[in-house]
Design a protein around this motif. Structure first.
Motif, PDB file in Angstrom:
ATOM      1  N   GLU A  61      30.372 -22.689  18.486  1.00  0.00           N
ATOM      2  CA  GLU A  61      29.433 -22.075  19.426  1.00  0.00           C
ATOM      3  C   GLU A  61      30.113 -21.399  20.602  1.00  0.00           C
ATOM      4  O   GLU A  61      29.679 -20.339  21.045  1.00  0.00           O
ATOM      5  CB  GLU A  61      28.424 -23.113  19.932  1.00  0.00           C
ATOM      6  CG  GLU A  61      27.353 -23.428  18.928  1.00  0.00           C
ATOM      7  CD  GLU A  61      26.245 -24.305  19.482  1.00  0.00           C
ATOM      8  OE1 GLU A  61      26.021 -24.319  20.712  1.00  0.00           O
ATOM      9  OE2 GLU A  61      25.584 -24.978  18.664  1.00  0.00           O
ATOM     10  N   GLU A  62      31.208 -21.993  21.107  1.00  0.00           N
ATOM     11  CA  GLU A  62      31.861 -21.379  22.271  1.00  0.00           C
ATOM     12  C   GLU A  62      32.425 -19.991  21.933  1.00  0.00           C
ATOM     13  O   GLU A  62      32.439 -19.096  22.775  1.00  0.00           O
ATOM     14  CB  GLU A  62      32.945 -22.273  22.875  1.00  0.00           C
ATOM     15  CG  GLU A  62      34.125 -22.564  21.970  1.00  0.00           C
ATOM     16  CD  GLU A  62      34.028 -23.877  21.210  1.00  0.00           C
ATOM     17  OE1 GLU A  62      35.087 -24.384  20.803  1.00  0.00           O
ATOM     18  OE2 GLU A  62      32.914 -24.404  21.018  1.00  0.00           O
ATOM     19  N   TYR A  63      32.859 -19.804  20.675  1.00  0.00           N
ATOM     20  CA  TYR A  63      33.344 -18.490  20.268  1.00  0.00           C
ATOM     21  C   TYR A  63      32.186 -17.523  20.033  1.00  0.00           C
ATOM     22  O   TYR A  63      32.322 -16.323  20.280  1.00  0.00           O
ATOM     23  CB  TYR A  63      34.252 -18.584  19.038  1.00  0.00           C
ATOM     24  CG  TYR A  63      35.611 -19.120  19.396  1.00  0.00           C
ATOM     25  CD1 TYR A  63      36.595 -18.291  19.908  1.00  0.00           C
ATOM     26  CD2 TYR A  63      35.894 -20.464  19.251  1.00  0.00           C
ATOM     27  CE1 TYR A  63      37.840 -18.780  20.262  1.00  0.00           C
ATOM     28  CE2 TYR A  63      37.130 -20.978  19.597  1.00  0.00           C
ATOM     29  CZ  TYR A  63      38.105 -20.130  20.107  1.00  0.00           C
ATOM     30  OH  TYR A  63      39.330 -20.624  20.462  1.00  0.00           O
ATOM     31  N   CYS A  64      31.057 -18.036  19.565  1.00  0.00           N
ATOM     32  CA  CYS A  64      29.862 -17.198  19.435  1.00  0.00           C
ATOM     33  C   CYS A  64      29.470 -16.653  20.806  1.00  0.00           C
ATOM     34  O   CYS A  64      29.154 -15.462  20.943  1.00  0.00           O
ATOM     35  CB  CYS A  64      28.695 -17.997  18.855  1.00  0.00           C
ATOM     36  SG  CYS A  64      28.912 -18.537  17.151  1.00  0.00           S
ATOM     37  N   GLU A  65      29.510 -17.522  21.805  1.00  0.00           N
ATOM     38  CA  GLU A  65      29.140 -17.118  23.161  1.00  0.00           C
ATOM     39  C   GLU A  65      30.153 -16.138  23.741  1.00  0.00           C
ATOM     40  O   GLU A  65      29.776 -15.157  24.396  1.00  0.00           O
ATOM     41  CB  GLU A  65      28.979 -18.361  24.039  1.00  0.00           C
ATOM     42  CG  GLU A  65      27.777 -19.191  23.627  1.00  0.00           C
ATOM     43  CD  GLU A  65      27.729 -20.585  24.246  1.00  0.00           C
ATOM     44  OE1 GLU A  65      28.654 -20.948  25.024  1.00  0.00           O
ATOM     45  OE2 GLU A  65      26.771 -21.323  23.950  1.00  0.00           O
ATOM     46  N   LYS A  66      31.449 -16.378  23.514  1.00  0.00           N
ATOM     47  CA  LYS A  66      32.481 -15.447  23.987  1.00  0.00           C
ATOM     48  C   LYS A  66      32.334 -14.086  23.313  1.00  0.00           C
ATOM     49  O   LYS A  66      32.478 -13.045  23.956  1.00  0.00           O
ATOM     50  CB  LYS A  66      33.886 -16.009  23.709  1.00  0.00           C
ATOM     51  CG  LYS A  66      34.286 -17.164  24.595  1.00  0.00           C
ATOM     52  CD  LYS A  66      35.677 -17.657  24.204  1.00  0.00           C
ATOM     53  CE  LYS A  66      36.057 -18.907  24.959  1.00  0.00           C
ATOM     54  NZ  LYS A  66      37.388 -19.414  24.564  1.00  0.00           N
ATOM     55  N   LEU A  67      32.044 -14.092  22.006  1.00  0.00           N
ATOM     56  CA  LEU A  67      31.854 -12.852  21.263  1.00  0.00           C
ATOM     57  C   LEU A  67      30.679 -12.067  21.846  1.00  0.00           C
ATOM     58  O   LEU A  67      30.775 -10.854  22.065  1.00  0.00           O
ATOM     59  CB  LEU A  67      31.623 -13.148  19.779  1.00  0.00           C
ATOM     60  CG  LEU A  67      31.328 -11.962  18.872  1.00  0.00           C
ATOM     61  CD1 LEU A  67      32.479 -10.965  18.882  1.00  0.00           C
ATOM     62  CD2 LEU A  67      31.038 -12.451  17.449  1.00  0.00           C
ATOM     63  N   ALA A  68      29.587 -12.766  22.123  1.00  0.00           N
ATOM     64  CA  ALA A  68      28.419 -12.110  22.719  1.00  0.00           C
ATOM     65  C   ALA A  68      28.776 -11.488  24.073  1.00  0.00           C
ATOM     66  O   ALA A  68      28.397 -10.346  24.352  1.00  0.00           O
ATOM     67  CB  ALA A  68      27.272 -13.113  22.875  1.00  0.00           C
ATOM     68  N   ALA A  69      29.513 -12.233  24.886  1.00  0.00           N
ATOM     69  CA  ALA A  69      29.892 -11.720  26.204  1.00  0.00           C
ATOM     70  C   ALA A  69      30.778 -10.479  26.082  1.00  0.00           C
ATOM     71  O   ALA A  69      30.581  -9.491  26.805  1.00  0.00           O
ATOM     72  CB  ALA A  69      30.607 -12.808  27.000  1.00  0.00           C
ATOM     73  N   ILE A  70      31.729 -10.499  25.172  1.00  0.00           N
ATOM     74  CA  ILE A  70      32.622  -9.348  24.978  1.00  0.00           C
ATOM     75  C   ILE A  70      31.836  -8.132  24.514  1.00  0.00           C
ATOM     76  O   ILE A  70      32.070  -7.012  24.973  1.00  0.00           O
ATOM     77  CB  ILE A  70      33.752  -9.696  23.991  1.00  0.00           C
ATOM     78  CG1 ILE A  70      34.723 -10.692  24.640  1.00  0.00           C
ATOM     79  CG2 ILE A  70      34.497  -8.448  23.531  1.00  0.00           C
ATOM     80  CD1 ILE A  70      35.725 -11.311  23.682  1.00  0.00           C
ATOM     81  N   LEU A  71      30.881  -8.349  23.611  1.00  0.00           N
ATOM     82  CA  LEU A  71      30.075  -7.235  23.096  1.00  0.00           C
ATOM     83  C   LEU A  71      28.947  -6.843  24.041  1.00  0.00           C
ATOM     84  O   LEU A  71      28.278  -5.834  23.825  1.00  0.00           O
ATOM     85  CB  LEU A  71      29.503  -7.583  21.723  1.00  0.00           C
ATOM     86  CG  LEU A  71      30.514  -7.696  20.585  1.00  0.00           C
ATOM     87  CD1 LEU A  71      29.836  -8.180  19.314  1.00  0.00           C
ATOM     88  CD2 LEU A  71      31.228  -6.367  20.356  1.00  0.00           C
ATOM     89  N   GLY A  72      28.706  -7.673  25.094  1.00  0.00           N
ATOM     90  CA  GLY A  72      27.654  -7.372  26.051  1.00  0.00           C
ATOM     91  C   GLY A  72      26.255  -7.550  25.499  1.00  0.00           C
ATOM     92  O   GLY A  72      25.349  -6.785  25.825  1.00  0.00           O
ATOM     93  N   VAL A  73      26.088  -8.578  24.639  1.00  0.00           N
ATOM     94  CA  VAL A  73      24.782  -8.853  24.040  1.00  0.00           C
ATOM     95  C   VAL A  73      24.389 -10.300  24.325  1.00  0.00           C
ATOM     96  O   VAL A  73      25.203 -11.101  24.772  1.00  0.00           O
ATOM     97  CB  VAL A  73      24.782  -8.586  22.511  1.00  0.00           C
ATOM     98  CG1 VAL A  73      25.104  -7.123  22.234  1.00  0.00           C
ATOM     99  CG2 VAL A  73      25.738  -9.499  21.777  1.00  0.00           C
ATOM    100  N   SER A  74      23.168 -10.633  24.011  1.00  0.00           N
ATOM    101  CA  SER A  74      22.672 -11.995  24.167  1.00  0.00           C
ATOM    102  C   SER A  74      23.365 -12.922  23.168  1.00  0.00           C
ATOM    103  O   SER A  74      23.631 -12.530  22.020  1.00  0.00           O
ATOM    104  CB  SER A  74      21.165 -12.008  23.926  1.00  0.00           C
ATOM    105  OG  SER A  74      20.709 -13.313  23.688  1.00  0.00           O
ATOM    106  N   ALA A  75      23.625 -14.154  23.574  1.00  0.00           N
ATOM    107  CA  ALA A  75      24.215 -15.140  22.666  1.00  0.00           C
ATOM    108  C   ALA A  75      23.331 -15.378  21.449  1.00  0.00           C
ATOM    109  O   ALA A  75      23.824 -15.762  20.387  1.00  0.00           O
ATOM    110  CB  ALA A  75      24.483 -16.450  23.401  1.00  0.00           C
ATOM    111  N   ASP A  76      22.023 -15.106  21.583  1.00  0.00           N
ATOM    112  CA  ASP A  76      21.116 -15.245  20.433  1.00  0.00           C
ATOM    113  C   ASP A  76      21.534 -14.336  19.271  1.00  0.00           C
ATOM    114  O   ASP A  76      21.214 -14.614  18.125  1.00  0.00           O
ATOM    115  CB  ASP A  76      19.676 -14.901  20.830  1.00  0.00           C
ATOM    116  CG  ASP A  76      19.075 -15.925  21.781  1.00  0.00           C
ATOM    117  OD1 ASP A  76      19.592 -17.055  21.852  1.00  0.00           O
ATOM    118  OD2 ASP A  76      18.089 -15.581  22.456  1.00  0.00           O
ATOM    119  N   GLN A  77      22.249 -13.263  19.579  1.00  0.00           N
ATOM    120  CA  GLN A  77      22.664 -12.323  18.547  1.00  0.00           C
ATOM    121  C   GLN A  77      23.945 -12.751  17.826  1.00  0.00           C
ATOM    122  O   GLN A  77      24.350 -12.099  16.870  1.00  0.00           O
ATOM    123  CB  GLN A  77      22.830 -10.924  19.139  1.00  0.00           C
ATOM    124  CG  GLN A  77      21.491 -10.326  19.555  1.00  0.00           C
ATOM    125  CD  GLN A  77      21.654  -8.975  20.197  1.00  0.00           C
ATOM    126  OE1 GLN A  77      21.880  -8.873  21.403  1.00  0.00           O
ATOM    127  NE2 GLN A  77      21.541  -7.933  19.397  1.00  0.00           N
TER     128      GLN A  77
END
Length: 160
Positions: A61-77
């Motif tokens: 999950e922490e990498y999912c959240e980091k990926l979302a932040a890098i891409l500038g999208v919601s963690a839901d994505q």
């Protein structure tokens, strides 16, 4: 009783979260990042990350959240990547070889295109080697594939 798919296409086409994966892949393609650049930003292996975006890896999950932040999208994505993907089964050694190709094949294909342009890897102008090398944590199997990059021909006008 479920039937084992007979081809990579049948297997890959039934990936759980296919719509979410397609949306995520579109986000990556629309971003300023290559898969390799995105992996560097996340500080992870580029093949592993590309394979995850192709639906073949479990992502903490922490990498999912980091990926979302890098891409500038919601963690839901991206949080759907934290579900464990379905993987098939066969003979133990062959299963592992199939698993490697099923898991990393789409990522390897994407990275070949990213690094070498459109084309394929030759299986004729090709070499392969297998070694077992000692390791203090358990011996390691090293398989080296070396295939010539074959560019697609432009022998006419498209579409042909």
């Amino acid at each position: 009783m479920s039937m084992t798919p007979m081809s990579n296409s049948e297997y890959l086409d039934r990936v759980q979260f296919a719509e979410e994966l397609a949306e995520l892949e579109a986000l990556v393609k629309a971003s300023e990042y290559t898969y390799e650049g995105l992996a560097k930003a996340l500080e992870v292996n580029k093949v592993w990350l590309t394979s995850a975006i192709k639906g073949q890896q479990w992502v903490p999950e922490e990498y999912c959240e980091k990926l979302a932040a890098i891409l500038g999208v919601s963690a839901d994505q991206t949080l759907f990547l934290s579900n464990h993907p379905y993987k098939g089964n066969t003979d133990p050694i062959l299963y592992r070889l199939h698993e490697v190709l099923d898991t990393y094949g789409p990522a390897i294909k994407e990275l070949i295109h990213e690094k070498g342009g459109n084309g394929i890897m030759s299986a004729i102008d090709f070499s392969i080697d297998v070694d077992v090398v000692p390791d203090e944590h358990g011996d390691r199997v090293v398989i080296t594939w070396n295939g010539k990059l074959l560019k697609y021909s432009k022998m006419g006008q498209y579409p042909w």
